[in-house]
Design a protein around this motif. Sequence first.
Motif, PDB file in Angstrom:
ATOM      1  N   ALA A  18       1.986   1.617  -3.330  1.00  0.00           N
ATOM      2  CA  ALA A  18       0.914   2.203  -4.373  1.00  0.00           C
ATOM      3  C   ALA A  18       0.597   3.436  -4.297  1.00  0.00           C
ATOM      4  N   GLN A  19       0.565   4.077  -3.072  1.00  0.00           N
ATOM      5  CA  GLN A  19       0.342   5.588  -2.736  1.00  0.00           C
ATOM      6  C   GLN A  19       1.324   6.461  -3.408  1.00  0.00           C
ATOM      7  N   LYS A  20       2.462   5.729  -3.563  1.00  0.00           N
ATOM      8  CA  LYS A  20       3.632   6.738  -4.234  1.00  0.00           C
ATOM      9  C   LYS A  20       3.533   6.817  -5.759  1.00  0.00           C
TER      10      LYS A  20
ATOM     11  N   ASP B  97       2.593   8.368  -8.611  1.00  0.00           N
ATOM     12  CA  ASP B  97       2.211   9.716  -9.443  1.00  0.00           C
ATOM     13  C   ASP B  97       2.340   9.651 -10.921  1.00  0.00           C
TER      14      ASP B  97
ATOM     15  N   ASP C  35      -5.341   4.491 -10.169  1.00  0.00           N
ATOM     16  CA  ASP C  35      -6.083   4.720  -9.247  1.00  0.00           C
ATOM     17  C   ASP C  35      -6.827   3.860  -8.625  1.00  0.00           C
TER      18      ASP C  35
ATOM     19  N   GLU D 158      -4.295   1.712  -6.451  1.00  0.00           N
ATOM     20  CA  GLU D 158      -4.022   2.477  -5.130  1.00  0.00           C
ATOM     21  C   GLU D 158      -5.126   2.077  -4.035  1.00  0.00           C
TER      22      GLU D 158
ATOM     23  N   ASN E 199       0.729  -1.191   0.019  1.00  0.00           N
ATOM     24  CA  ASN E 199      -0.025   0.081   0.062  1.00  0.00           C
ATOM     25  C   ASN E 199       0.900   1.308   0.020  1.00  0.00           C
TER      26      ASN E 199
END
Length: 145
Positions: free
Chosen positions: A66-68, A70, A102, A105, A63
Motif C-alpha cells: 500500500a505504501q508503494k 504512487d 491515500d 494507505e 501495508n
Amino acid sequence: MRKLICVAALLIASAGLAHADAVADRQALMKGIGKSVGVIAPMIKGEKPFDAAAASGALTKLNEFAQKIDVDALFPEGSDTGETTASPKIWEDMPGFKAKADKFEADAAAAAAADPKDLDSLRAQFKTVAANCSGCHQDFRVKKN
C-alpha cells in the motif's frame, strides 16, 4: 533531418515503454496486495483457523504494498490502454482516485500497526481495508468478463 526523425521516434517509443512499465508495475503491486488478502480472507471466512503470525505478516506485507502506491508514477496519462483493467475514470477524476489511494494507505498502515491478536480484531481491521479495495475497484476498475 534524418537524425531529428530518429530522435523523435526514440522518444515516442520510450514514452510507450514507460506507460507499459507503469501498467506492469501497478499490476505487480495489485497482485502482491491480492496475495496478502489471500492469506487473510480464508481466516475471516472461517475457512482456515486464525493464525496470529500469518495475519500479522500478511497485514505487514499488505501495508508495504500500500505504501508503494504512487499514483502519479503508476497511473501516468496515457497508461489506460493495453492489457489493463484500469478504468478511464481514474484520469477523469484523478483527485478522487488519489484520495481513495491515500485512504487505503492510511488504513493499511493502521491495520498493520494494530497487529490483531484474535479473529475479532482481525475482522475489524480488515473490514476497513477491504472496504477500500472494493470501493476503489467499483469506481475505478473495468470489470473483467
